[in-house]
Scaffold this motif. Structure first.
Motif, short mmCIF file in Angstrom:
data_model
loop_
_atom_site.label_atom_id
_atom_site.label_comp_id
_atom_site.label_asym_id
_atom_site.label_seq_id
_atom_site.Cartn_x
_atom_site.Cartn_y
_atom_site.Cartn_z
N LYS A 137 -10.85 14.72 6.37
CA LYS A 137 -9.77 13.80 6.11
C LYS A 137 -10.22 12.90 4.96
N PRO A 138 -9.41 12.79 3.89
CA PRO A 138 -9.87 12.09 2.68
C PRO A 138 -10.39 10.68 2.92
N ASN A 139 -9.86 9.99 3.91
CA ASN A 139 -10.32 8.61 4.14
C ASN A 139 -11.59 8.54 4.98
N ARG A 140 -12.15 9.70 5.31
CA ARG A 140 -13.37 9.72 6.12
C ARG A 140 -14.59 10.27 5.37
N PHE A 141 -14.48 10.33 4.05
CA PHE A 141 -15.63 10.76 3.25
C PHE A 141 -16.76 9.75 3.44
N LYS A 142 -17.94 10.23 3.84
CA LYS A 142 -19.08 9.35 4.09
C LYS A 142 -19.87 9.12 2.81
N SER A 172 -8.81 21.84 -10.42
CA SER A 172 -10.26 21.67 -10.54
C SER A 172 -10.62 20.22 -10.78
N VAL A 173 -11.83 19.88 -10.40
CA VAL A 173 -12.43 18.58 -10.74
C VAL A 173 -13.71 18.90 -11.51
N GLU A 174 -13.90 18.24 -12.66
CA GLU A 174 -15.07 18.50 -13.50
C GLU A 174 -15.95 17.26 -13.56
N VAL A 175 -17.25 17.49 -13.57
CA VAL A 175 -18.24 16.42 -13.69
C VAL A 175 -19.08 16.69 -14.93
N TRP A 176 -19.16 15.70 -15.80
CA TRP A 176 -19.82 15.87 -17.09
C TRP A 176 -20.92 14.85 -17.27
N ILE A 177 -21.93 15.20 -18.02
CA ILE A 177 -22.83 14.24 -18.64
C ILE A 177 -22.63 14.40 -20.14
N GLU A 178 -22.02 13.39 -20.72
CA GLU A 178 -21.54 13.46 -22.10
C GLU A 178 -20.58 14.65 -22.22
N TYR A 238 -16.22 13.62 -3.94
CA TYR A 238 -15.87 12.23 -3.68
C TYR A 238 -14.60 11.83 -4.45
N TYR A 239 -14.56 12.16 -5.75
CA TYR A 239 -13.41 11.77 -6.55
C TYR A 239 -12.16 12.55 -6.15
N LEU A 240 -12.34 13.79 -5.69
CA LEU A 240 -11.20 14.53 -5.14
C LEU A 240 -10.66 13.81 -3.91
N ALA A 241 -11.55 13.44 -2.99
CA ALA A 241 -11.13 12.75 -1.77
C ALA A 241 -10.43 11.43 -2.09
N GLU A 242 -10.97 10.69 -3.05
CA GLU A 242 -10.36 9.41 -3.44
C GLU A 242 -8.95 9.62 -4.00
N TYR A 243 -8.80 10.63 -4.83
CA TYR A 243 -7.48 10.92 -5.40
C TYR A 243 -6.49 11.32 -4.30
N LEU A 244 -6.92 12.22 -3.40
CA LEU A 244 -6.04 12.70 -2.34
C LEU A 244 -5.70 11.59 -1.35
N LYS A 245 -6.64 10.68 -1.13
CA LYS A 245 -6.37 9.54 -0.25
C LYS A 245 -5.23 8.69 -0.81
N LEU A 253 -5.50 16.31 4.69
CA LEU A 253 -6.83 16.87 4.84
C LEU A 253 -7.22 17.73 3.64
N ILE A 254 -8.54 17.93 3.52
CA ILE A 254 -9.12 18.93 2.64
C ILE A 254 -9.64 20.05 3.54
N ASP A 255 -9.14 21.25 3.34
CA ASP A 255 -9.60 22.40 4.12
C ASP A 255 -10.94 22.85 3.56
N CYS A 256 -11.99 22.73 4.37
CA CYS A 256 -13.34 23.13 3.96
C CYS A 256 -13.73 24.50 4.53
N GLN A 257 -12.83 25.10 5.29
CA GLN A 257 -12.95 26.45 5.82
C GLN A 257 -13.99 26.59 6.92
N MET A 258 -15.29 26.56 6.57
CA MET A 258 -16.31 26.87 7.57
C MET A 258 -17.42 25.82 7.55
#
Length: 213
Positions: A63-68, A129-135, A171-178, A184-189
């Motif tokens: 659940k997006p608001n339960r990201f630890k 997709s969510v992308e994470v960059w350094i520069e 984390y940023y996906l969960a924040e956006y979806l919240k 929910l985010i389906d994590c499958q297994m």
């Protein structure tokens, strides 16, 4: 276990075996993939295998608001060394997810056929997709299927080339979806890593109830 033909349908997820395997065959058309995700089913198979469809019980969800956020990860976020984008490098993300070597896994389940199928879904606005960059270097990311009417995001895969990069994407996906009031985010297994981030297992019946809209 059911054997699918060209007819566009899936059996009830409750018909899956104890490992979660529901059906074999069919295709990776956009229509079938969307029907699968909307029904709580996903494809997962390796090169050389037939197309396998799964609906495991229990189901791992976040659940997006339960990201630890641990103290160490909070420090990582405060450093702001990563740059985050959404849907700007989908092809690169899925290619890296397919190429990254994973502990205890020989090869990848993201076949070239699957890459092309998800690219079609991305072009149609469903695969995100969510992308994470350094520069200007892509160092992490994730992709999945967005079901906005159901307020559910179906996570498919993520990769990391720098410590915490995939976790930052998640984390940023969960924040956006919240902010969008997603259920929910389906994590499958289950994995220990997902559990450490706040994901939990639900009985398949409860997951399917949340999937409805």
């Amino acid at each position: 276990m059911y054997y699918l033909t060209n007819e566009l349908w899936f059996p009830d997820p409750s018909e899956a075996d104890e490992d979660g395997l529901l059906a074999v065959g069919g295709d990776l058309s956009s229509e079938r993939l969307l029907l699968a995700y909307r029904s709580g089913i996903f494809p997962w198979y390796s090169e050389g295998q037939p197309l396998l469809w799964w609906s495991p019980n229990p189901r791992m969800i976040l659940k997006p608001n339960r990201f630890k956020v641990s103290k160490s990860f909070r420090k990582t976020l405060r450093l702001e060394k990563f740059r985050i984008t959404f849907n700007t490098a989908f092809c690169e993300v899925i290619e890296q997810c397919a190429a990254i070597k994973r502990k205890g896994q020989d090869g990848t389940w993201i076949t070239s056929e699957m890459e092309q199928s998800y690219l079609k879904l991305h072009n149609a606005g469903y695969a995100k997709s969510v992308e994470v960059w350094i520069e200007d270097t892509l160092v992490g990311g994730l992709y999945g299927i967005d079901l906005p009417k159901q307020k559910v995001f179906c996570g498919e895969s993520m990769f990391s080339k720098k410590s915490d990069a995939s976790k930052v994407a998640f984390y940023y996906l969960a924040e956006y979806l919240k902010r969008q009031d997603y259920k929910l985010i389906d994590c499958q297994m289950y994995t220990d890593h997902l559990a450490s981030l706040g994901a939990e297992e639900l009985p398949r019946t409860e997951f399917l109830k949340l999937l409805r809209y």
